[in-house]
Design an enzyme around this catalytic site. Structure first.
Site, mmCIF file in Angstrom:
data_model
loop_
_atom_site.group_PDB
_atom_site.id
_atom_site.type_symbol
_atom_site.label_atom_id
_atom_site.label_comp_id
_atom_site.label_asym_id
_atom_site.label_seq_id
_atom_site.Cartn_x
_atom_site.Cartn_y
_atom_site.Cartn_z
ATOM 1 N N THR A 101 10.748 -68.158 -6.890
ATOM 2 C CA THR A 101 11.654 -69.273 -6.451
ATOM 3 C C THR A 101 10.598 -70.039 -5.254
ATOM 4 O OG1 THR A 101 13.756 -69.537 -4.804
ATOM 5 C CG2 THR A 101 12.253 -67.329 -4.544
ATOM 6 N N HIS B 52 10.819 -50.719 -5.170
ATOM 7 C CA HIS B 52 9.855 -49.875 -4.815
ATOM 8 C C HIS B 52 9.961 -48.574 -5.692
ATOM 9 C CE1 HIS B 52 7.023 -47.807 -2.132
ATOM 10 N NE2 HIS B 52 7.536 -48.504 -1.118
#
Length: 404
Positions: free
Chosen positions: A326, A378
């Site tokens: 983006t 994560h």
């Protein structure tokens, strides 16, 4: 006897659609495969063809209604009563029949949970899977059990320690006198749902790095007019995509996704590009972007951007992304932390290129500087990998010489 026309499966991650406009009215003769209704989804607007030839008897969904995939939307009187895949008792099958069956989508853990809670396979098939490729996860099953039974599923861990008071529910926003309630578009509603899902289910972590874009800026300024004469708009986004592809080749774990069975390493490098439109944000996909040259990426970007803003994207254009980029820098952003697209492991934000004072060889210099921000899952990889990935992109930009 009238036959039901059902909302077909419009894409691998699309579970509902909005009836935008009926192209026929009750009493009209409809030919098989003739456009019958316009359907809006969070990704594209499509014309749905009639699966039957006959006379339209009744509309079961009004314009503006949101209906789940597989639900009946109209009745048609036809002599050809044998159902087709698009109008059977189950949602319409996609091009790969095996992918529509329940078996391949269920892990042994999910099957055990289903047996434990006495959930029929026919019910499991209707659950929207939140895992990679639409797979049904343990959490999907437990959420269904909680909805069915009322109290939380017994296998779910408590949300807070027993001694901690439960958090009060967040009150719904109420309109005050003079306020205006803007009805949610299909795109805005789905963006809200998917982003809430992402923040709720994915443990986001972040890494940001500063890049000297001097080499890229100089090369683009020297060549953009020649490229324009050849019909190619040479945007900075094309450079960002090429650098990301090089880094994804070096660190394939970033081009991955989390699943209950393990980490899914994607073979294809399909880059989703966030493009702002009036209704929100679309993310069309450059397929096999790592196999394209800088010119090839620039052409693909120009095509996808034009069709996004014209509203002519197809379902194929918005499916299969493995990594998203983006570019809030076009709006002046200098530091961004985007939200990961569910089903992917990371999203890259490229911020504005701004001339700043920096230290070079113990002297102050003015250079075009940009921040690269990576939001990552994560569970899939750690901060060390994230920073190596970003540093790989940094080296590509700062060492850019001629072409790619």
């Amino acid at each position: 006897m009238p036959v039901e026309i059902r909302l077909p499966q419009l894409g691998e991650s699309i579970h509902e659609g909005t009836i935008a406009r009926w192209l026929k009215k009750p009493g009209d003769r409809v030919e098989k495969y003739e456009p019958l209704v316009e359907i809006n989804t969070d990704k594209v607007n499509v014309e749905m063809p009639s699966p039957f030839e006959g006379v339209l008897v009744e509309l079961l969904a009004a314009e503006g209604d949101v209906r789940p995939v597989g639900s009946p939307i109209a009745l048609i009187e036809t002599s050809a009563v044998a159902p087709t895949p698009a109008a059977g008792t189950a949602p319409a099958a996609g091009p790969a029949p095996a992918a529509q069956g329940v078996g391949p989508r269920l892990s042994p853990l999910v099957r055990r949970l289903a047996e434990q809670h006495r959930i029929p396979l026919s019910v499991l098939e209707t659950l929207p899977g939140s895992g990679a490729g639409g797979r049904i996860t343990k959490e999907d099953v437990l959420q269904y059990v909680a909805r069915r039974a009322g109290p939380p599923a017994p296998t779910a861990a408590p949300a807070v320690p027993p001694a901690a008071p439960a958090a009060p529910p967040v009150p719904a926003a109420a309109a005050a006198p003079g306020d205006e309630v803007v009805r949610l578009s299909p795109i805005r509603r789905t963006i809200a749902q998917r982003m809430a899902q992402s923040k709720r289910e994915i443990p986001h972590a972040y890494g940001v790095i500063e890049v000297d874009m001097s080499a890229v800026v100089a090369w683009r300024e020297a060549h953009k007019e020649a490229w324009r004469r050849d019909g190619i708009a040479l945007t900075y986004t094309a450079f960002f995509v090429r650098a990301a592809c090089e880094a994804l080749r070096a660190y394939p774990i970033v081009n991955a996704a989390w699943s209950e069975e393990g980490i899914v390493l994607r073979k294809a490098v399909n880059i989703g590009i966030g493009i702002a439109v009036d209704e929100g944000l679309l993310v069309p996909v450059i397929r096999h972007a790592d196999q394209l040259s800088l010119a090839g990426v620039a052409r693909a970007l120009d095509d996808l951007t034009s069709r996004s803003r014209a509203g002519t994207l197809t379902l194929e254009d918005v499916q299969g992304g493995t990594f998203t980029l983006t570019n809030p820098g076009v709006f002046g952003s200098i530091w961004s932390m985007p939200i990961i697209v569910p089903g992917q492991a990371a999203i890259l934000a490229t911020d504005a290129i701004v001339r700043r004072a920096v230290v070079r060889d113990d002297a102050i210099a003015i250079r075009p500087i940009m921040h690269l921000g990576l939001s990552f899952d994560h569970r899939v990889f750690d901060g060390a990998v994230a920073m190596r990935f970003l540093n790989h992109m940094k080296a590509w930009f700062e060492g850019f010489r001629d072409g790619d």
